[in-house]
Design a protein around this motif. Structure first.
Motif, PDB file in Angstrom:
ATOM      1  N   ILE A 189      36.620  41.549  46.456  1.00  0.00           N
ATOM      2  CA  ILE A 189      37.750  40.722  46.033  1.00  0.00           C
ATOM      3  C   ILE A 189      37.510  39.268  46.420  1.00  0.00           C
ATOM      4  O   ILE A 189      37.800  38.342  45.654  1.00  0.00           O
ATOM      5  CB  ILE A 189      39.056  41.260  46.645  1.00  0.00           C
ATOM      6  CG1 ILE A 189      39.441  42.590  45.997  1.00  0.00           C
ATOM      7  CG2 ILE A 189      40.195  40.249  46.479  1.00  0.00           C
ATOM      8  CD1 ILE A 189      40.623  43.280  46.645  1.00  0.00           C
ATOM      9  N   THR A 192      34.385  37.683  44.179  1.00  0.00           N
ATOM     10  CA  THR A 192      34.449  37.641  42.721  1.00  0.00           C
ATOM     11  C   THR A 192      35.697  36.900  42.270  1.00  0.00           C
ATOM     12  O   THR A 192      36.578  36.600  43.066  1.00  0.00           O
ATOM     13  CB  THR A 192      34.444  39.068  42.134  1.00  0.00           C
ATOM     14  OG1 THR A 192      35.549  39.806  42.677  1.00  0.00           O
ATOM     15  CG2 THR A 192      33.154  39.789  42.480  1.00  0.00           C
ATOM     16  N   ARG A 193      35.761  36.608  40.980  1.00  0.00           N
ATOM     17  CA  ARG A 193      36.865  35.821  40.447  1.00  0.00           C
ATOM     18  C   ARG A 193      37.607  36.522  39.313  1.00  0.00           C
ATOM     19  O   ARG A 193      38.522  35.954  38.743  1.00  0.00           O
ATOM     20  CB  ARG A 193      36.334  34.469  39.941  1.00  0.00           C
ATOM     21  CG  ARG A 193      35.779  33.583  41.046  1.00  0.00           C
ATOM     22  CD  ARG A 193      36.888  33.121  41.983  1.00  0.00           C
ATOM     23  NE  ARG A 193      36.352  32.361  43.104  1.00  0.00           N
ATOM     24  CZ  ARG A 193      36.051  32.885  44.272  1.00  0.00           C
ATOM     25  NH1 ARG A 193      36.214  34.197  44.480  1.00  0.00           N
ATOM     26  NH2 ARG A 193      35.571  32.135  45.245  1.00  0.00           N
ATOM     27  N   SER A 194      37.247  37.743  38.985  1.00  0.00           N
ATOM     28  CA  SER A 194      37.909  38.450  37.902  1.00  0.00           C
ATOM     29  C   SER A 194      39.363  38.740  38.247  1.00  0.00           C
ATOM     30  O   SER A 194      39.705  39.026  39.399  1.00  0.00           O
ATOM     31  CB  SER A 194      37.175  39.773  37.613  1.00  0.00           C
ATOM     32  OG  SER A 194      37.932  40.578  36.733  1.00  0.00           O
ATOM     33  N   ARG A 195      40.212  38.698  37.248  1.00  0.00           N
ATOM     34  CA  ARG A 195      41.626  39.016  37.496  1.00  0.00           C
ATOM     35  C   ARG A 195      41.822  40.504  37.787  1.00  0.00           C
ATOM     36  O   ARG A 195      42.890  40.910  38.252  1.00  0.00           O
ATOM     37  CB  ARG A 195      42.470  38.612  36.289  1.00  0.00           C
ATOM     38  CG  ARG A 195      42.132  39.367  35.006  1.00  0.00           C
ATOM     39  CD  ARG A 195      43.098  39.001  33.900  1.00  0.00           C
ATOM     40  NE  ARG A 195      42.778  39.692  32.663  1.00  0.00           N
ATOM     41  CZ  ARG A 195      43.577  39.689  31.597  1.00  0.00           C
ATOM     42  NH1 ARG A 195      44.721  39.019  31.628  1.00  0.00           N
ATOM     43  NH2 ARG A 195      43.223  40.339  30.508  1.00  0.00           N
ATOM     44  N   TRP A 196      40.793  41.307  37.497  1.00  0.00           N
ATOM     45  CA  TRP A 196      40.869  42.746  37.751  1.00  0.00           C
ATOM     46  C   TRP A 196      40.341  43.119  39.130  1.00  0.00           C
ATOM     47  O   TRP A 196      40.305  44.301  39.483  1.00  0.00           O
ATOM     48  CB  TRP A 196      40.062  43.504  36.691  1.00  0.00           C
ATOM     49  CG  TRP A 196      40.528  43.262  35.295  1.00  0.00           C
ATOM     50  CD1 TRP A 196      39.927  42.482  34.350  1.00  0.00           C
ATOM     51  CD2 TRP A 196      41.706  43.794  34.677  1.00  0.00           C
ATOM     52  NE1 TRP A 196      40.643  42.499  33.176  1.00  0.00           N
ATOM     53  CE2 TRP A 196      41.740  43.293  33.350  1.00  0.00           C
ATOM     54  CE3 TRP A 196      42.730  44.650  35.113  1.00  0.00           C
ATOM     55  CZ2 TRP A 196      42.760  43.610  32.455  1.00  0.00           C
ATOM     56  CZ3 TRP A 196      43.736  44.960  34.218  1.00  0.00           C
ATOM     57  CH2 TRP A 196      43.765  44.450  32.923  1.00  0.00           C
ATOM     58  N   ARG A 197      39.933  42.149  39.925  1.00  0.00           N
ATOM     59  CA  ARG A 197      39.281  42.483  41.194  1.00  0.00           C
ATOM     60  C   ARG A 197      40.167  43.252  42.178  1.00  0.00           C
ATOM     61  O   ARG A 197      39.631  43.985  43.018  1.00  0.00           O
ATOM     62  CB  ARG A 197      38.712  41.223  41.853  1.00  0.00           C
ATOM     63  CG  ARG A 197      39.707  40.179  42.302  1.00  0.00           C
ATOM     64  CD  ARG A 197      38.958  38.927  42.775  1.00  0.00           C
ATOM     65  NE  ARG A 197      39.818  37.928  43.374  1.00  0.00           N
ATOM     66  CZ  ARG A 197      40.543  37.056  42.709  1.00  0.00           C
ATOM     67  NH1 ARG A 197      40.489  37.045  41.375  1.00  0.00           N
ATOM     68  NH2 ARG A 197      41.308  36.182  43.341  1.00  0.00           N
ATOM     69  N   PRO A 198      41.513  43.161  42.139  1.00  0.00           N
ATOM     70  CA  PRO A 198      42.307  44.019  43.034  1.00  0.00           C
ATOM     71  C   PRO A 198      42.083  45.510  42.819  1.00  0.00           C
ATOM     72  O   PRO A 198      42.378  46.318  43.715  1.00  0.00           O
ATOM     73  CB  PRO A 198      43.756  43.618  42.712  1.00  0.00           C
ATOM     74  CG  PRO A 198      43.664  42.204  42.244  1.00  0.00           C
ATOM     75  CD  PRO A 198      42.383  42.157  41.462  1.00  0.00           C
TER      76      PRO A 198
END
Length: 272
Positions: A189, A192-198
């Motif tokens: 988390i 990375t920077r993806s909005r799905w990382r949670p």
């Protein structure tokens, strides 16, 4: 206009990867020390069972849910409990190794941070394993739980814990399965920077269900691991947000624009 390539920002200099051979020797050395230390804690059967009764009573005092409720859900289908056993056996080390390898290759600053945190958590866990041997709930008659590894397979543990030379079965607290899984999720988390990382948090959540449902760990084992990880994260300084990409993704910086001679004379004249 031409441009030149430089590391992103002067405040976030490029992070060099540590030498690969040194890192391999360091990680291998830490692993061997940990395995040897766990073997030193083996054989304390009576003390481990006494501590297991204490932990079971503490959980009831704290009104924590019974481990049996999770195991009952897994035992609804043999395929489900076999999947849980396989996850316990096969995911722990490979997932952590893949996490460190990816960070080393793509996020060097986060790799150094994660390696230090994991080393600190593992060292503290080893101290607890030596000073507080603990039999898992599958060995506790009071719990009335099934040893799913022995009954359904697969398992890495021998049928007789006292003579098991492959693993120390009296090292339940803290649960490094959960502690490492939680660090993997938090590290990904952060790196990375993806909005799905949670969604990486599903890994420690599934690990928690597995370690409790297979009767290899108590709830308190996971709580202790999370507490140790929290201390390690507070002690080890995390990399700055800009350090994540500074070693691998250069950015384009505009080159200085040439100023015509006439403009330069005008500028000089304006300062008079």
């Amino acid at each position: 206009m031409t441009s030149r390539t430089e590391p992103e920002g002067e405040a976030a200099p490029a992070i060099r990867r540590p030498p690969l051979l040194r890192e391999l020797l360091l990680v291998a050395g830490l692993f061997l020390v940990y395995k040897f230390g766990r073997q030193l804690a083996n054989g304390h059967t009576d003390e481990a069972l006494r501590n297991a009764h204490h932990v079971w009573q503490w959980e009831r005092f704290l009104h924590l849910p019974g481990e049996g409720a999770v195991q009952a859900a897994l035992l609804h289908g043999e395929a489900l409990v076999r999947f849980a056993n396989t996850y316990y056996v096969a995911v722990h080390f490979p997932a952590t190794a893949a996490f460190l390898i990816w960070l080393y290759l793509r996020r060097p600053a986060h790799y150094v941070w994660a390696r230090r945190v994991l080393a600190l958590v593992t060292g503290a866990a080893l101290v607890l394993h030596l000073t507080f041997p603990l039999a898992p709930p599958r060995m506790l008659d009071t719990a009335g739980l099934v040893d799913t590894g022995q009954v359904y397979g697969p398992t890495v543990y021998g049928a007789v814990p006292e003579t098991d030379s492959m693993a120390n079965q009296f090292a339940a607290m803290p649960s490094l399965h959960f502690g490492w899984a939680l660090m993997v999720a938090l590290g990904l988390i952060a790196a990375t920077r993806s909005r799905w990382r949670p969604l990486w948090l599903l890994h420690p959540l599934l690990t928690l269900v597995v370690i409790v449902g297979t009767a290899n760990h108590y709830w308190l084992d996971a709580i202790a691991a999370a507490a140790l990880l929290g201390v390690a994260l507070a002690v080890v300084r995390a990399p700055s947000p800009g350090a994540a990409d500074s070693a691998s993704e250069p950015v384009a910086v505009p080159a200085p624009r040439a100023v015509p001679a006439g403009d330069a004379s005008g500028l000089l004249g304006s300062r008079r």
